[in-house]
Design a protein around this motif. Sequence first.
Motif, mmCIF file in Angstrom:
data_model
loop_
_atom_site.group_PDB
_atom_site.id
_atom_site.type_symbol
_atom_site.label_atom_id
_atom_site.label_comp_id
_atom_site.label_asym_id
_atom_site.label_seq_id
_atom_site.Cartn_x
_atom_site.Cartn_y
_atom_site.Cartn_z
ATOM 1 N N ASP A 155 0.830 -1.207 0.000
ATOM 2 C CA ASP A 155 0.000 0.000 0.000
ATOM 3 C C ASP A 155 0.860 1.251 0.000
ATOM 4 O OD1 ASP A 155 -2.614 -1.100 0.123
ATOM 5 O OD2 ASP A 155 -2.177 -1.719 2.186
ATOM 6 N N LEU A 156 0.309 2.303 -0.600
ATOM 7 C CA LEU A 156 0.949 3.613 -0.564
ATOM 8 C C LEU A 156 0.962 4.094 0.887
ATOM 9 C CD1 LEU A 156 1.842 5.427 -2.953
ATOM 10 C CD2 LEU A 156 -0.382 6.537 -2.804
ATOM 11 N N ASP A 157 2.081 4.635 1.331
ATOM 12 C CA ASP A 157 2.189 5.059 2.730
ATOM 13 C C ASP A 157 2.507 6.561 2.772
ATOM 14 O OD1 ASP A 157 2.840 5.554 5.336
ATOM 15 O OD2 ASP A 157 4.167 3.814 5.575
ATOM 16 N N PRO A 158 1.468 7.437 2.747
ATOM 17 C CA PRO A 158 1.716 8.886 2.689
ATOM 18 C C PRO A 158 2.562 9.390 3.861
ATOM 19 C CG PRO A 158 -0.568 8.410 2.164
ATOM 20 C CD PRO A 158 0.026 7.123 2.657
ATOM 21 N N ASN A 159 2.470 8.765 5.032
ATOM 22 C CA ASN A 159 3.301 9.219 6.162
ATOM 23 C C ASN A 159 4.775 8.961 5.893
ATOM 24 O OD1 ASN A 159 1.154 10.134 7.638
ATOM 25 N ND2 ASN A 159 0.795 8.138 8.605
ATOM 26 N N ALA A 160 5.076 7.785 5.350
ATOM 27 C CA ALA A 160 6.483 7.481 5.036
ATOM 28 C C ALA A 160 6.995 8.437 3.954
ATOM 29 C CB ALA A 160 6.615 6.024 4.583
ATOM 30 N N ILE A 161 6.123 8.785 3.009
ATOM 31 C CA ILE A 161 6.528 9.732 1.954
ATOM 32 C C ILE A 161 6.779 11.110 2.579
ATOM 33 C CG2 ILE A 161 5.716 10.955 -0.114
ATOM 34 C CD1 ILE A 161 4.251 8.246 -0.819
ATOM 35 N N ALA A 162 5.877 11.526 3.473
ATOM 36 C CA ALA A 162 6.056 12.833 4.141
ATOM 37 C C ALA A 162 7.397 12.875 4.858
ATOM 38 C CB ALA A 162 4.904 13.072 5.118
ATOM 39 N N ALA A 163 7.765 11.767 5.498
ATOM 40 C CA ALA A 163 9.014 11.729 6.267
ATOM 41 C C ALA A 163 10.247 11.786 5.363
ATOM 42 C CB ALA A 163 9.048 10.463 7.131
ATOM 43 N N ALA A 164 10.086 11.385 4.094
ATOM 44 C CA ALA A 164 11.239 11.356 3.175
ATOM 45 C C ALA A 164 11.437 12.699 2.458
ATOM 46 C CB ALA A 164 11.039 10.244 2.149
ATOM 47 N N ILE A 165 10.462 13.602 2.577
ATOM 48 C CA ILE A 165 10.543 14.881 1.844
ATOM 49 C C ILE A 165 11.503 15.836 2.557
ATOM 50 C CG2 ILE A 165 9.216 16.938 1.179
ATOM 51 C CD1 ILE A 165 6.827 15.104 0.650
ATOM 52 N N THR A 166 12.345 16.489 1.760
ATOM 53 C CA THR A 166 13.262 17.511 2.282
ATOM 54 C C THR A 166 13.101 18.771 1.410
ATOM 55 O OG1 THR A 166 15.152 17.179 0.799
ATOM 56 C CG2 THR A 166 14.943 15.620 2.644
ATOM 57 N N PRO A 167 13.757 19.857 1.771
ATOM 58 C CA PRO A 167 13.660 21.053 0.908
ATOM 59 C C PRO A 167 14.175 20.801 -0.514
ATOM 60 C CG PRO A 167 14.543 21.634 3.062
ATOM 61 C CD PRO A 167 14.477 20.133 3.026
ATOM 62 N N ARG A 168 14.946 19.752 -0.727
ATOM 63 C CA ARG A 168 15.485 19.459 -2.072
ATOM 64 C C ARG A 168 14.554 18.577 -2.909
ATOM 65 N NH1 ARG A 168 19.538 22.210 -2.897
ATOM 66 N NH2 ARG A 168 19.038 21.708 -5.043
ATOM 67 N N THR A 169 13.501 18.061 -2.292
ATOM 68 C CA THR A 169 12.611 17.147 -3.029
ATOM 69 C C THR A 169 11.913 17.892 -4.167
ATOM 70 O OG1 THR A 169 12.191 15.947 -0.991
ATOM 71 C CG2 THR A 169 10.680 15.530 -2.822
ATOM 72 N N ARG A 170 12.049 17.368 -5.385
ATOM 73 C CA ARG A 170 11.434 18.041 -6.521
ATOM 74 C C ARG A 170 10.331 17.213 -7.162
ATOM 75 N NH1 ARG A 170 9.761 22.735 -8.490
ATOM 76 N NH2 ARG A 170 10.791 23.344 -10.439
ATOM 77 N N ALA A 171 10.414 15.887 -6.983
ATOM 78 C CA ALA A 171 9.417 15.054 -7.662
ATOM 79 C C ALA A 171 9.280 13.724 -6.945
ATOM 80 C CB ALA A 171 9.828 14.821 -9.119
#
Length: 401
Positions: A155-171
Amino acid sequence: MESNVVSHRVTHLIGNAALARFMAASTWARRQNEPGIADFTLGNPNDMPLPAFTEALQRWSVPRNARWFAYKNSEPDAQAVIAASLHERRGVAFEPADIALTNGAFAGLAVSFLTVTDPGDEVIFLSPPWFFYEPLIIAANCTPVRVTLPPPGFDLDPNAIAAAITPRTRAIIVNSPHNPSGRIYPPEALTELARVLTDASARHGRPIYLLSDEAYCRIVYDGRSFPSPTAFYPYSILIYTYGKTLLTPGQRLGYLALPPEMPLAAREQLRGATMLAQFITGHAFPNALLQHALGDLDKLSIDVGHLQRRRDRMVTALGGTGYEVNLPEGTFYLLVRSPLGDDFAFTELLAQRDVFVLPGSTAECPGYFRISLTASDEMIDRALPVFAAAIQEAAAAPVSS
Ligand code: PMP
């Protein structure tokens, strides 16, 4: 080995050791072209192509004017066909100018990276991924950031994705229906993902793009509908290939599309940038013939009902002999738990009996193997007794420490 022959740029792309091993040193690597094998490894056709596909190419190969085979970018007729098709299938009014014809999803992804990322940006991909996400991200001089889809549901895990985002995340690349698990991400997860991306984009002062790899969006089962991630988040790029729907992956035809919800000013800038990115990616447009034929080709599809019957036959037969099988909601793959912890060893055991499947470790899915339902019915007839015998053999094998 001689040094300084090939570029470091290319050599450091070959990061997937399991895939490299399978491609170069497996029994499949040696025997893939032998007649009489049952080949379930890749999404390649094993039945004859759709007659209507061949007829369309024949019909449109006859030139109607002097410019028939001239340089083609995104042809207005082809853009209009795709806009009408998306409108009919999804009820969304994509603007023809927001559709760029590409030679498959490979090019759609490569061109999107070039269009929206700068060197040093981070791009999130979800694991298990399609093999080429990571090399494509690295080739764009970006940093791949892996977020795991937890088995067995993937399953898609939006919380895990949120935790991986940094100011450099572009896509972020999202692939639904998902290769290899066959999951279709539900609207609730996509709504949550959109919220995460919208918040992070606002926090960091620039949009994070959602690259929606929809290669399998027309291969869905049990009467399901396909919720496109692009309908939930305006800074999306829809990436599509006809290679799966028509099962003609060697004829390179696809597109990328910007949803009408994306602000017009952004779309206008992306239109020009995309065309430029296509030129410098080796003229990444489909050839003239495919663009002329698109109006006919877009109407065609392999028989998804037949694929579903194959899926059901295989799932029932494999489940009946003790395999743990994921029931795919879409795509033409089955993900099966390997009876041996070492999935490579198990695929070699099958290979000794002329049945070839893809070890899960090649797609960051160790302990599984992947079956492509594009094998012919006759291959399935031959393979089912082999699968049944192999699980027995694996059960009898000494347990390695
Ligand atoms: N994305 C996914 C998830 C795929 O499985 C594939 C093909 N295996 C592609 C993209 C590339 O598609 P094409 O070769 O038609 O460009």
